[in-house]
Structure formats: C-alpha cells, structure tokens
Design an enzyme around this catalytic site. Structure first.
Site, PDB file in Angstrom:
ATOM      1  CG  HIS A   1      -0.195  -0.010   2.533  1.00 50.84           C
ATOM      2  ND1 HIS A   1       0.134   1.138   3.223  1.00 50.84           N
ATOM      3  CD2 HIS A   1       0.286  -1.027   3.271  1.00 50.84           C
ATOM      4  CE1 HIS A   1       0.778   0.819   4.338  1.00 50.84           C
ATOM      5  NE2 HIS A   1       0.882  -0.487   4.388  1.00 50.84           N
TER       6      HIS A   1
ATOM      7  CB  CYS B   1       1.150  -4.302   5.349  1.00 45.20           C
ATOM      8  SG  CYS B   1      -0.320  -5.281   5.719  1.00 45.20           S
TER       9      CYS B   1
END
Length: 426
Positions: A324, A343
């Site tokens: 992201h 992440c």
C-alpha cells in the site's frame, strides 16, 4: 561462525551494497517503539504501520538483472569460490578507527581501510598505501556502501564500520545460505512479477527477465515481521478504506483513546458492530478492553490521512498482509526501513499501480490520478493477475558486484549479521 557473539550483532544492519567480482557486506534495519511513534504524531498513530522507487546508486552497482534471475545463482556460486579464496588467504584486516575520517584526514587506520577495501574489490590493488584518506579511498568507501545498501556518502560511521568488520568467513557463510534460498526460487516465476526482498526493503517489478521498476519499501519490524509468501496480485483499490487489525487496536488505538477521546473522530475512524451498525466512540468504555470484547470493527474513511493513503494492492495470503501507499513519505528516505506491522509500504506506488494495471482497460496513469483526486473508494480487478513473491535474500551477486544486506530477522544464523539490532547511530 558459531563463535560470533552479541557484541558483533548490534553492528550490522543499516546497509550492505556492492563489490567487484567478489564482495562484502551490507546492512539495514531498526524498528522503533510503536507507542512512542504514535504519541509523537499529532495527526495519526502507529496504526499506519500496518499498511503501507529507488535509492540512487552508481551505474557500476545498479543493474537491471532481477535478484531472482536464474543467472544470480551462478554468479553467487562464483562469488562463493572467490570468498573461499579470500578466507584461505586469511580474510581481511579489522579496521580500527580513532577518528571520523574525511578526505584529507591522516590516520594509521587508513592503511587498514585501504587493505580491507582492496581485498573485497572495492578499491583497485594499485591505489597506493598512503595513510591519508584521499579521493580514491573515498570512492572505494562509497562503492562499499552502495554494495551494502547504505547511503554512499563516504562517511565511515558506526554502521559502515560494523559492516567493514564483518569477517570474510561470515560473509562466505551468508553467501552459501542465500544460495540455497535462490535455488529454491529457480523455476519460472512469470513473464511479469513483483518481488519484495525483505532484508533489502526493496521491490522489483520484473518483466521479460529485466527489472522494469525498482521501489524502496517499508517492511515489518522485528516483532511484527513481514512473512515470506508466494501469491498473485488480483486487485488494486484506489482511495481504500482501512480496517485496523486486532493487534493495532489493542496495542495502539485503545491506549491512545485513553489519553485522547477525540482520537478516532479526528482521524476519521468509525466503529461498527458485528451487525454493521455504527457505534459512537463515547458508547465504549475505553478504560477497559470493551472494544475488543464487543468485536467492534475500526474502519478509517478514505482520505489523505488514511493509513494506506491513495492505494492498496491486494493478493490472497493467510497472513492478511498487503502492499500500500502511505501518508508518511519521509520514511522512504531513512536508512532503516523496517517499521511496519507486517504489510509493505511502497515508494512511488502510483508508478507500480500503473504498471500492474497496464493490461486492464481504462486505467492509464492519468485515469488513476483522476480517480484518486475524487477521493472515492474504487476497486479495480486486474485482467491478468501478477505473481508476487516476498523473499528473504540478504546476499546475492550480479556478476561484477556482490551485494549484502543486514539479516534483520536473524535468519542467517550469525549474530554479527544483524547490524541494525546492534548499531544505533550512523
């Protein structure tokens, strides 16, 4: 190698970069205390650690050859033979600095440094034996830093010094360990694929056997590690909602709400019960863990302060991780980029998004930018899913250059390869 102790360990992780036909070590790393980071942020907390292109290198060190290229294993085998020779000849000397060196400095340790860099191939063998730190030696130090993933500033701080003083036999073992990893990825990976190299905190977008894009990344902290995985990117979400995982709710958000009851409202985070009914924050007893026992979902609206900012890249995996964007772009300028909750944050993510959506009709770069500008949550399914590989390669070779990185997650088996955990300053 089992004799390497914790004293060496804290000196290895901030960088590891390039060397000619043989090479030596790099390092990167260091995770900050999550709660401290949150409390220091006036707008958002450490929750954005759950989500999230390339440092400058000289043409001699930078290459379009993918790390997972079939040729890499062959080059590593050649580097192993070269390092076996270095070890057989006694390795390289320890560098014992007594002052911070710069061009023009004179110090007895300069001769040690010259010899060290000559043996690893960072400095020509005919570059002299002066005890003055000259421009030739400065170039050799920069090349060493590039090979080890460090900023090539020529300054020998604690991290560079620690990487210089990793023994040759330890580097040899690191190459041997990573050869096994590289061989395990020797099959066909796809005409197009994305590779996240965790120790290097870097991403390669590979096409037709060449690196099409290279991006800096932020990967997981030592206590919130990014997993090794193979999957396929099937979806890009522009202006995504962010749902906080339980770990961040418990460790970060609840403590913040106890200090600042307006925290959720200010950061556009809304609460929903299991029936998808919105629950006002004032209805929750934040002095307890009631938010967890009520199974509330913490969802942040799209926007500039959203933890994933403009983009989320989805791929199926059992770890609930993804790639992201991030509103905190300054983190990509850091030497140590091991700060997420698992992440992967992507630098210049819109370049990668455009590449991923190239074969999906209607999604040019200008169209992507236009949708992001609207702030509307938009899910885009890729016409052709792109393979993605999260790997742990801390040493590799491109033929002319041998690269090393810090063993951030202590998977190489030698304490002195964890420079980030032992070195606190540059």
């Amino acid at each position: 190698m089992s004799g390497i102790g914790n004293g060496d360990r804290r000196t290895f992780l901030k960088g590891i970069g390039a060397v000619g036909a043989m090479a030596a070590g790099l390092s990167k790393a260091a995770a900050q205390e999550p709660l401290t980071e949150i409390l220091q942020s006036p707008r958002r907390g450490n929750w954005d650690d759950q989500f999230d292109a390339v440092g400058t290198r000289s043409p001699e060190v930078k290459t379009r050859q993918p790390i997972l290229s079939p040729a890499t294993s062959t080059y590593v085998e050649q580097a192993i033979v070269a390092y076996q020779g270095i070890v057989a000849r006694g390795g390289w000397p320890q560098v014992n600095l007594t002052q911070r060196l710069k061009v023009g400095s004179k110090d007895p340790s300069v001769r040690q440094l010259r010899q060290r860099l000559k043996i690893s191939g960072d400095l020509p063998s005919n570059s002299g034996d002066s005890d003055v730190f000259d421009t030739f030696l400065d170039a050799g130090v920069k090349r060493f830093q590039q090979r080890h993933g460090m900023p090539a500033d020529g300054v020998i701080g604690n991290v560079t010094l620690s990487a210089l003083n990793v023994p040759a036999d330890v580097r040899l073992g690191q190459l041997e360990t990573n050869l096994v990893r590289l061989r395990s990825m020797s099959g066909f990976l796809g005409e197009r694929y994305v590779m996240v190299n965790i120790p290097a905190a870097e991403i390669e977008a590979v096409e037709n056997g060449r690196v099409a894009q290279n991006h800096k990344a932020i990967v997981g902290k030592v206590d919130r590690q990014t997993p090794i995985l193979n999957s396929k990117i099937y979806e890009v979400i522009l202006n995504p909602y962010w749902t906080a995982p339980k770990s961040i709710i418990q460790k970060d958000i609840i403590p913040l709400m106890r200090k600042d009851p307006t925290y959720l409202t200010r950061n556009h985070i809304r609460l929903f019960d299991p029936q998808n009914n919105e629950v006002p924050p004032e209805m929750v007893n934040w002095s307890t863990d009631e938010a967890l026992t009520m199974n509330l979902r913490f969802r942040q609206d799209p926007g500039k302060i959203n933890a994933m900012s403009s983009t989320k890249i989805n791929f199926s995996n059992p770890h609930a991780v993804y790639m992201h964007d991030t509103p905190q772009q300054s983190v990509f300028g850091q030497l140590l980029r091991f700060e997420s909750s698992g992440c992967v944050r992507v630098h210049n993510v819109r370049e990668l998004t455009t590449w991923l959506l190239r074969n999906t009709p209607g999604w040019s770069r200008s169209q992507i930018e236009a949708v992001i500008a609207t702030g509307e949550n938009t899910e885009i399914e890729l016409v052709d899913p792109v393979p993605v590989y999260f790997v742990y390669i801390s040493a590799w070779s491109t033929g002319a250059v041998v690269h090393f990185r810090d063993d951030i997650y202590a998977r190489d088996g030698v304490d002195s390869l964890q420079l980030s955990s032992s070195t606190t300053t540059l």
